[in-house]
Design a protein around this motif. Structure first.
Motif, PDB file in Angstrom:
ATOM      1  N   MET A   1       0.740  -1.117  -0.001  1.00  0.00           N
ATOM      2  CA  MET A   1      -0.019   0.023   0.057  1.00  0.00           C
ATOM      3  C   MET A   1       0.944   1.097  -0.012  1.00  0.00           C
ATOM      4  SD  MET A   1      -2.849   1.279   0.086  1.00  0.00           S
ATOM      5  CE  MET A   1      -3.534   3.063   0.126  1.00  0.00           C
ATOM      6  N   LEU A   2       1.655   1.153   0.835  1.00  0.00           N
ATOM      7  CA  LEU A   2       2.350   2.452   1.013  1.00  0.00           C
ATOM      8  C   LEU A   2       3.593   2.505  -0.125  1.00  0.00           C
ATOM      9  CD1 LEU A   2       2.680   4.522   3.189  1.00  0.00           C
ATOM     10  CD2 LEU A   2       4.842   3.468   4.055  1.00  0.00           C
ATOM     11  N   ALA A   3       4.037   1.430  -0.831  1.00  0.00           N
ATOM     12  CA  ALA A   3       4.919   1.475  -1.747  1.00  0.00           C
ATOM     13  C   ALA A   3       4.294   1.915  -2.999  1.00  0.00           C
ATOM     14  CB  ALA A   3       5.368  -0.051  -1.863  1.00  0.00           C
ATOM     15  N   ALA A   4       2.938   1.927  -3.212  1.00  0.00           N
ATOM     16  CA  ALA A   4       2.308   2.366  -4.400  1.00  0.00           C
ATOM     17  C   ALA A   4       2.203   3.750  -4.396  1.00  0.00           C
ATOM     18  CB  ALA A   4       0.903   2.038  -4.159  1.00  0.00           C
ATOM     19  N   ILE A   5       2.653   4.394  -3.342  1.00  0.00           N
ATOM     20  CA  ILE A   5       2.597   6.170  -3.355  1.00  0.00           C
ATOM     21  C   ILE A   5       3.905   6.540  -3.871  1.00  0.00           C
ATOM     22  CG2 ILE A   5       2.537   8.272  -1.843  1.00  0.00           C
ATOM     23  CD1 ILE A   5       1.142   6.516   0.159  1.00  0.00           C
ATOM     24  N   GLU A   6       3.819   7.449  -5.047  1.00  0.00           N
ATOM     25  CA  GLU A   6       4.908   8.027  -5.568  1.00  0.00           C
ATOM     26  C   GLU A   6       4.938   9.443  -5.289  1.00  0.00           C
ATOM     27  OE1 GLU A   6       5.891   7.036  -9.583  1.00  0.00           O
ATOM     28  OE2 GLU A   6       5.450   4.775  -9.421  1.00  0.00           O
ATOM     29  N   PRO A   7       6.485   9.776  -5.351  1.00  0.00           N
ATOM     30  CA  PRO A   7       6.463  11.106  -4.929  1.00  0.00           C
ATOM     31  C   PRO A   7       6.219  11.998  -5.993  1.00  0.00           C
ATOM     32  CG  PRO A   7       8.571  10.130  -5.132  1.00  0.00           C
ATOM     33  CD  PRO A   7       7.680   9.253  -4.783  1.00  0.00           C
ATOM     34  N   THR A   8       5.393  13.317  -6.031  1.00  0.00           N
ATOM     35  CA  THR A   8       4.984  14.051  -7.136  1.00  0.00           C
ATOM     36  C   THR A   8       6.013  15.011  -7.275  1.00  0.00           C
ATOM     37  OG1 THR A   8       3.529  15.132  -5.892  1.00  0.00           O
ATOM     38  CG2 THR A   8       2.724  13.090  -7.134  1.00  0.00           C
ATOM     39  N   THR A   9       5.815  16.091  -8.151  1.00  0.00           N
ATOM     40  CA  THR A   9       6.502  17.369  -8.382  1.00  0.00           C
ATOM     41  C   THR A   9       6.374  18.101  -7.111  1.00  0.00           C
ATOM     42  OG1 THR A   9       6.404  16.854 -10.636  1.00  0.00           O
ATOM     43  CG2 THR A   9       7.082  19.022  -9.874  1.00  0.00           C
ATOM     44  N   THR A  10       5.146  18.116  -6.648  1.00  0.00           N
ATOM     45  CA  THR A  10       4.791  18.921  -5.477  1.00  0.00           C
ATOM     46  C   THR A  10       5.475  18.691  -4.364  1.00  0.00           C
ATOM     47  OG1 THR A  10       2.429  18.997  -6.393  1.00  0.00           O
ATOM     48  CG2 THR A  10       2.769  19.896  -4.276  1.00  0.00           C
ATOM     49  N   TRP A  11       5.977  17.397  -4.050  1.00  0.00           N
ATOM     50  CA  TRP A  11       6.651  17.052  -2.916  1.00  0.00           C
ATOM     51  C   TRP A  11       7.941  17.558  -3.077  1.00  0.00           C
ATOM     52  CZ3 TRP A  11       6.089  11.247  -0.907  1.00  0.00           C
ATOM     53  CH2 TRP A  11       4.570  11.083  -0.898  1.00  0.00           C
ATOM     54  N   TYR A  12       8.452  17.287  -4.522  1.00  0.00           N
ATOM     55  CA  TYR A  12       9.837  18.263  -4.587  1.00  0.00           C
ATOM     56  C   TYR A  12       9.859  19.815  -4.077  1.00  0.00           C
ATOM     57  CZ  TYR A  12      11.673  13.878  -6.223  1.00  0.00           C
ATOM     58  OH  TYR A  12      12.066  12.415  -6.622  1.00  0.00           O
ATOM     59  N   LEU A  13       8.911  20.310  -4.827  1.00  0.00           N
ATOM     60  CA  LEU A  13       8.742  21.578  -4.507  1.00  0.00           C
ATOM     61  C   LEU A  13       8.664  22.197  -2.996  1.00  0.00           C
ATOM     62  CD1 LEU A  13       6.272  22.785  -7.436  1.00  0.00           C
ATOM     63  CD2 LEU A  13       8.709  22.768  -7.352  1.00  0.00           C
ATOM     64  N   LEU A  14       7.993  21.459  -2.332  1.00  0.00           N
ATOM     65  CA  LEU A  14       7.780  21.523  -0.997  1.00  0.00           C
ATOM     66  C   LEU A  14       9.075  21.534  -0.284  1.00  0.00           C
ATOM     67  CD1 LEU A  14       4.416  20.065  -0.100  1.00  0.00           C
ATOM     68  CD2 LEU A  14       4.858  22.580  -0.218  1.00  0.00           C
ATOM     69  N   LEU A  15       9.769  20.434  -0.657  1.00  0.00           N
ATOM     70  CA  LEU A  15      11.110  20.156   0.142  1.00  0.00           C
ATOM     71  C   LEU A  15      12.197  21.468  -0.212  1.00  0.00           C
ATOM     72  CD1 LEU A  15      13.459  18.204   1.209  1.00  0.00           C
ATOM     73  CD2 LEU A  15      14.109  17.644  -1.156  1.00  0.00           C
ATOM     74  N   GLY A  16      12.043  21.883  -1.588  1.00  0.00           N
ATOM     75  CA  GLY A  16      12.914  22.907  -1.819  1.00  0.00           C
ATOM     76  C   GLY A  16      12.285  24.200  -1.264  1.00  0.00           C
ATOM     77  N   ALA A  17      11.123  24.489  -0.786  1.00  0.00           N
ATOM     78  CA  ALA A  17      10.668  25.558   0.032  1.00  0.00           C
ATOM     79  C   ALA A  17      11.386  25.542   1.532  1.00  0.00           C
ATOM     80  CB  ALA A  17       9.135  25.741   0.009  1.00  0.00           C
ATOM     81  N   VAL A  18      11.254  23.937   2.152  1.00  0.00           N
ATOM     82  CA  VAL A  18      11.691  24.019   3.460  1.00  0.00           C
ATOM     83  C   VAL A  18      13.340  24.141   3.338  1.00  0.00           C
ATOM     84  CG1 VAL A  18      12.025  22.374   5.509  1.00  0.00           C
ATOM     85  CG2 VAL A  18       9.750  22.518   4.086  1.00  0.00           C
ATOM     86  N   LEU A  19      13.976  23.585   2.382  1.00  0.00           N
ATOM     87  CA  LEU A  19      15.564  23.886   2.323  1.00  0.00           C
ATOM     88  C   LEU A  19      15.862  25.397   2.192  1.00  0.00           C
ATOM     89  CD1 LEU A  19      17.831  22.453   2.628  1.00  0.00           C
ATOM     90  CD2 LEU A  19      17.932  22.277   0.137  1.00  0.00           C
ATOM     91  N   PHE A  20      14.844  26.146   1.515  1.00  0.00           N
ATOM     92  CA  PHE A  20      15.134  27.438   1.200  1.00  0.00           C
ATOM     93  C   PHE A  20      15.100  28.173   2.643  1.00  0.00           C
ATOM     94  CE2 PHE A  20      14.283  31.952  -0.022  1.00  0.00           C
ATOM     95  CZ  PHE A  20      15.127  32.021  -1.102  1.00  0.00           C
ATOM     96  N   GLY A  21      14.028  27.607   3.272  1.00  0.00           N
ATOM     97  CA  GLY A  21      13.665  28.583   4.680  1.00  0.00           C
ATOM     98  C   GLY A  21      14.762  28.244   5.615  1.00  0.00           C
ATOM     99  N   LEU A  22      15.293  27.087   5.491  1.00  0.00           N
ATOM    100  CA  LEU A  22      16.265  26.644   6.580  1.00  0.00           C
ATOM    101  C   LEU A  22      17.707  27.586   6.160  1.00  0.00           C
ATOM    102  CD1 LEU A  22      15.983  22.881   7.067  1.00  0.00           C
ATOM    103  CD2 LEU A  22      15.904  24.632   8.625  1.00  0.00           C
ATOM    104  N   GLY A  23      17.866  27.758   4.903  1.00  0.00           N
ATOM    105  CA  GLY A  23      19.014  28.548   4.437  1.00  0.00           C
ATOM    106  C   GLY A  23      19.028  29.923   4.915  1.00  0.00           C
ATOM    107  N   SER A  24      17.742  30.482   4.662  1.00  0.00           N
ATOM    108  CA  SER A  24      17.568  31.772   5.126  1.00  0.00           C
ATOM    109  C   SER A  24      17.608  32.081   6.658  1.00  0.00           C
ATOM    110  CB  SER A  24      16.162  32.472   4.447  1.00  0.00           C
ATOM    111  OG  SER A  24      14.996  31.704   4.938  1.00  0.00           O
ATOM    112  N   VAL A  25      17.170  31.190   7.386  1.00  0.00           N
ATOM    113  CA  VAL A  25      17.078  31.380   8.612  1.00  0.00           C
ATOM    114  C   VAL A  25      18.788  31.213   9.073  1.00  0.00           C
ATOM    115  CG1 VAL A  25      16.995  30.141  11.008  1.00  0.00           C
ATOM    116  CG2 VAL A  25      14.784  30.454   9.346  1.00  0.00           C
ATOM    117  N   GLY A  26      19.430  30.419   8.458  1.00  0.00           N
ATOM    118  CA  GLY A  26      21.108  30.099   8.858  1.00  0.00           C
ATOM    119  C   GLY A  26      21.606  31.475   8.516  1.00  0.00           C
ATOM    120  N   LEU A  27      21.312  31.996   7.358  1.00  0.00           N
ATOM    121  CA  LEU A  27      21.896  33.254   6.812  1.00  0.00           C
ATOM    122  C   LEU A  27      21.676  34.486   7.817  1.00  0.00           C
ATOM    123  CD1 LEU A  27      23.614  34.719   4.515  1.00  0.00           C
ATOM    124  CD2 LEU A  27      21.252  35.135   3.622  1.00  0.00           C
ATOM    125  N   LEU A  28      20.366  34.340   8.209  1.00  0.00           N
ATOM    126  CA  LEU A  28      20.224  35.425   9.190  1.00  0.00           C
ATOM    127  C   LEU A  28      20.551  35.557  10.672  1.00  0.00           C
ATOM    128  CD1 LEU A  28      16.519  36.165   8.277  1.00  0.00           C
ATOM    129  CD2 LEU A  28      18.142  37.423   8.007  1.00  0.00           C
TER     130      LEU A  28
END
Lengths: 105, 177
Positions: free
Chosen positions: A1-28
């Protein structure tokens, strides 16, 4: 059941958003210029993930070319930035970003 | 399987990013950066961007992080930064607010366009390998940008040599005073 879920583009975009937020916090938050540079690298990588995910989703290779140019510019930026940091640190050892305020008006 | 790869690589990426911003020692931050960059490379492989995955490992993890480590070694700034001393007391919470706000805004934007992304037309995959497609695009459509990149690299190298040169001679004595 769980193996049938495939990561979509939205998942990657959300990961990019979180990583960008972490980078901006680190910069500040961090005051060591080297770690601030590393945070900028995190933000650039977040954008790269988004670029590649969308390029793959829409089958357009131009997005991957853009990532290639981002990598080149990041390398040049790191070289120049570290050169500036080395020349500052040689004159004032142990300086943090807060100490470099001579040009403040 | 894809889910497993995604979760593992995302854990690498986010764990490394947290390491970069939380570790006191800059060397540990650099190692966290390596973890993040390898996680991003795994994501590129999962997305079948094989050339970019190789470049990510070679250029980022191989060259840029080594450059960071060399500068840390050169400057001897491996003394742990004191995170307790804070120049501005309002800086920390403000940074947290800005970070959470950025993530929230971008996430909302991404989630709102989810249906557009899912419904958008995909171009027909031509069956060529990733590196062939990329090189064809790079050397035909983007060839001017590619050439300008060489100018950028030359300027960066020359500028860095000029910046970090040991100053000697009459001009150096004047600058050094």
């Amino acid at each position: 059941m769980l193996a049938a879920i495939e990561p979509t583009t939205t998942w990657y975009l959300l990961l990019g958003a979180v990583l960008f937020g972490l980078g901006s916090v680190g910069l500040l938050v961090r005051r060591n210029p080297l770690v601030m540079f590393m945070s900028i690298e995190l933000m650039l990588n977040a954008v790269n993930i988004s670029f590649v995910a969308l390029a793959v989703r829409f089958g357009d290779i131009s997005g991957q070319t853009a990532v290639f140019f981002v990598m080149v510019v990041a390398a040049a930026e790191v070289v120049v930035g570290l050169g500036i940091i080395v020349s500052i640190m040689r004159r004032r050892p142990g300086a943090t970003a807060d100490d470099l305020a001579e040009l403040k008006g | 399987m894809e889910l497993l790869v995604f979760v593992a690589a995302s854990a690498m990426v986010l764990g490394g990013a947290l390491g970069v911003i939380l570790m006191r020692n800059p060397v540990h931050s650099a190692l966290g950066l390596v973890l993040t960059l390898f996680g991003v490379a795994v994501h590129f492989v999962a997305l079948e961007a094989h050339f970019l995955a190789a470049v990510q490992v070679i250029v980022y993890a191989g060259a840029i992080v080594v450059l960071f480590l060399f500068v840390i070694m050169l400057l001897g700034v491996d003394s742990a930064e004191d995170l307790k001393v804070d120049g501005l007391t309002i800086q920390r919470p403000l940074a947290a607010i800005i970070g959470i706000g950025t993530v929230a805004i971008v996430s909302v934007a991404v989630l709102r366009t989810r249906s557009t992304i899912a419904a958008g037309p995909a171009l027909e995959a031509s069956g060529d390998s990733n590196i062939r497609l990329l090189s064809r695009n790079l050397f035909s459509d983007q060839v001017l940008a590619f050439e300008i990149t060489s100018v950028l690299l030359i300027v960066a190298v020359a500028g860095t040599v000029l910046l970090t040169r040991k100053q000697s001679g009459p001009t150096g004595a004047r600058k050094g005073s």
